[in-house]
Enzyme design. Structure first.
Site, PDB file in Angstrom:
ATOM      1  N   ARG A   1       1.841  -6.206  12.611  1.00  0.00           N
ATOM      2  CA  ARG A   1       1.317  -5.552  13.813  1.00  0.00           C
ATOM      3  C   ARG A   1       1.231  -6.533  14.977  1.00  0.00           C
ATOM      4  NH1 ARG A   1      -2.837  -0.591  12.405  1.00  0.00           N
ATOM      5  NH2 ARG A   1      -1.536   0.340  10.780  1.00  0.00           N
TER       6      ARG A   1
ATOM      7  N   SER B   1      -9.397  -5.776  10.911  1.00  0.00           N
ATOM      8  CA  SER B   1     -10.730  -5.278  10.574  1.00  0.00           C
ATOM      9  C   SER B   1     -11.504  -6.437   9.963  1.00  0.00           C
ATOM     10  CB  SER B   1     -10.668  -4.124   9.563  1.00  0.00           C
ATOM     11  OG  SER B   1     -10.180  -2.948  10.164  1.00  0.00           O
TER      12      SER B   1
ATOM     13  N   GLU C   1      -5.207  -0.639  16.036  1.00  0.00           N
ATOM     14  CA  GLU C   1      -5.858  -1.607  15.153  1.00  0.00           C
ATOM     15  C   GLU C   1      -4.900  -2.711  14.720  1.00  0.00           C
ATOM     16  OE1 GLU C   1      -7.259  -2.044  10.554  1.00  0.00           O
ATOM     17  OE2 GLU C   1      -7.046  -0.018  11.366  1.00  0.00           O
TER      18      GLU C   1
ATOM     19  N   ARG D   1       2.718   1.844  10.079  1.00  0.00           N
ATOM     20  CA  ARG D   1       2.172   2.265   8.779  1.00  0.00           C
ATOM     21  C   ARG D   1       3.297   2.242   7.758  1.00  0.00           C
ATOM     22  NH1 ARG D   1      -2.661   4.959   7.870  1.00  0.00           N
ATOM     23  NH2 ARG D   1      -2.807   5.523  10.074  1.00  0.00           N
TER      24      ARG D   1
ATOM     25  N   ARG E   1       0.847  -1.194   0.000  1.00  0.00           N
ATOM     26  CA  ARG E   1       0.000   0.000   0.000  1.00  0.00           C
ATOM     27  C   ARG E   1       0.882   1.244   0.000  1.00  0.00           C
ATOM     28  NH1 ARG E   1      -4.658  -1.782   4.439  1.00  0.00           N
ATOM     29  NH2 ARG E   1      -5.062  -3.841   3.510  1.00  0.00           N
TER      30      ARG E   1
END
Length: 431
Positions: free
Chosen positions: A395, A357, A354, A282, A267
């Protein structure tokens, strides 16, 4: 993609629901396009009826030996106008589809209305954050202490927002992914897949990343090929896994389908610069074990609860404290009708972050994909699709490093990972 029939039958209601997602639907534009479409279709029907009548007149006139040239010329003119109308209608429908492709999904009635993550609602918590007898460090400092995480060499190779893992930390990262896959395939009934990491535009359009989020993607072309031939690095295994059912009609007794895959994800994080620039939170490349379910529409919300529980199970095995959040309308993802976020406790940051999801997209993706099943009446009907992280491996590594850090600078290995580490119980600090 939304059902255009829903807009036609309840335009004000759709506009109201989209507004809660921060999407202002131009109802006047839609009504204008619809009026033009209806006018073209009405004119088309009139001309087709007139042509049919005249064709009969031509046949009768020929039978009487009359000159039919004038009638033939008139019918030819009708044909030319019908062709022009067909092109106009095709352009309108193409424009409408392009517009629909940029509209987000409608939020489920149970989703709280809000504008940002500040309005998300906590559902439950599991575990108690550990108390340290020393100052807790973040994963960057923990990784440096064991010589297992650094960023300088990655910056030379690829630029910022990449990282390199070494030694015991790299092995810990691999162990996490293997434990996740074993749990989801052995305990939760998912079928493991190995999927392409480079996909075409049609594939990303099917799951909703294109056309709206092209700036968030990395793309490549074959040597010497023009940009128009671009292919894309997958931003998540959700993309290839969900597209496995594209353009298919499944037997209802095959549902639900449960797919999982461990892949790198790529990403560009467009618009995120200035956020989480320190560490692994990130970055442009990260690993993820993805979960996808393809289910009967009647049980997709049951499946959402189930999938969320599957992701939670990994955190419970790792004994990592976490909370479950229901995302509000302003924070839920583009393709999702309802999303639960799992947020793991990071003592180095002193807050929950987070790590997964889990989303129910209802028929939003299936309509783009034309993914269907035969219902009880034997007619094709759109499936519902769900996806979730089970978990984001990087993560999860961050969470293990921070929650299992030792006073001497080392890292304890969670009991659930020790079999995947050859019995290693801790990673010692560098000497």
């Amino acid at each position: 993609m939304l059902d255009v029939q829903l807009l036609r039958s309840d335009l004000p209601g759709v506009a109201t629901r989209l507004k809660t997602r921060g999407y202002p639907l131009d109802t006047a534009k839609f009504e204008e396009v619809e009026a033009e479409r209806k006018a073209i279709q009405t004119r088309t029907q009139e001309l087709q009826a007139k042509r049919n009548t005249m064709s009969k007149q031509i046949g009768a006139a020929k039978g009487r030996g009359e000159d039919v040239a004038p009638l033939m010329r008139e019918v030819g003119g009708i044909g030319d106008e019908l062709t022009a109308l067909e092109h106009q209608l095709s352009d309108i429908q193409a424009g409408l589809r392009e517009w629909l492709l940029g509209m987000p999904n409608l939020a489920h009635a149970s989703v709280p209305i809000g504008q940002s993550e500040a309005d998300n609602v906590e559902v439950r918590r599991w575990g108690t954050p550990r108390g340290f007898k020393f100052q807790a460090r973040d994963h960057v400092d923990v990784g440096a202490a064991v010589a297992g995480l650094e960023f300088e060499s990655s910056a030379k190779l690829a630029g910022s927002r990449f990282y390199t893992l070494r030694g015991g930390v790299a092995r810990l990262h691999r162990a996490l992914a293997q434990m996740m896959l074993d749990t989801h395939t052995g305990e939760h009934g998912y079928v493991e897949h190995y999927v392409p990491l480079i996909v075409n535009a049609e594939t990303l359009t099917g799951t909703g990343q294109l056309p709206k989020f092209e700036d968030d993607l990395f793309w490549v072309t074959k040597g010497g090929a023009p940009d128009e031939a671009r292919m894309y690095l997958v931003p998540t295994a959700e993309v290839p896994l969900t597209n496995l059912v594209r353009d298919t009609i499944l037997d209802s007794d095959k549902l639900p389908l449960r797919f999982t895959a461990h892949t790198p994800s790529f990403r560009s994080e467009a618009g995120s610069y200035g956020k989480d620039t320190r560490g692994m939170i990130r970055v442009h490349q990260f690993d993820k074990v993805e979960l996808v379910q393809v289910v009967h529409p009647d049980r997709s919300y049951e499946a959402l609860e189930e999938m969320t529980g599957h992701a939670e199970r990994i955190l419970q095995k790792l004994e990592l404290p976490y909370r479950v959040m229901t995302l509000c309308t302003g924070d839920v993802g583009f393709a999702s009708a309802k999303t639960y976020d799992l947020e793991v406790w990071l003592p180095g940051q002193g807050k929950y972050r987070e790590i997964s999801s889990c989303s129910n997209c209802e028929a939003f993706q299936a309509r783009r994909l034309q993914a269907r099943f035969r219902n009880a009446q034997g007619k094709p009907e759109l499936v519902h699709t769900l996806n979730g992280s089970g978990l984001a491996v990087g993560r999860a590594l961050v969470a293990v490093m921070e929650n299992y850090q030792r006073a001497d600078g080392g890292i304890d290995v969670p009991a659930a990972l020790q079999p995947y580490m050859g019995g290693v119980t801790h990673i010692a600090p560098a000497t």
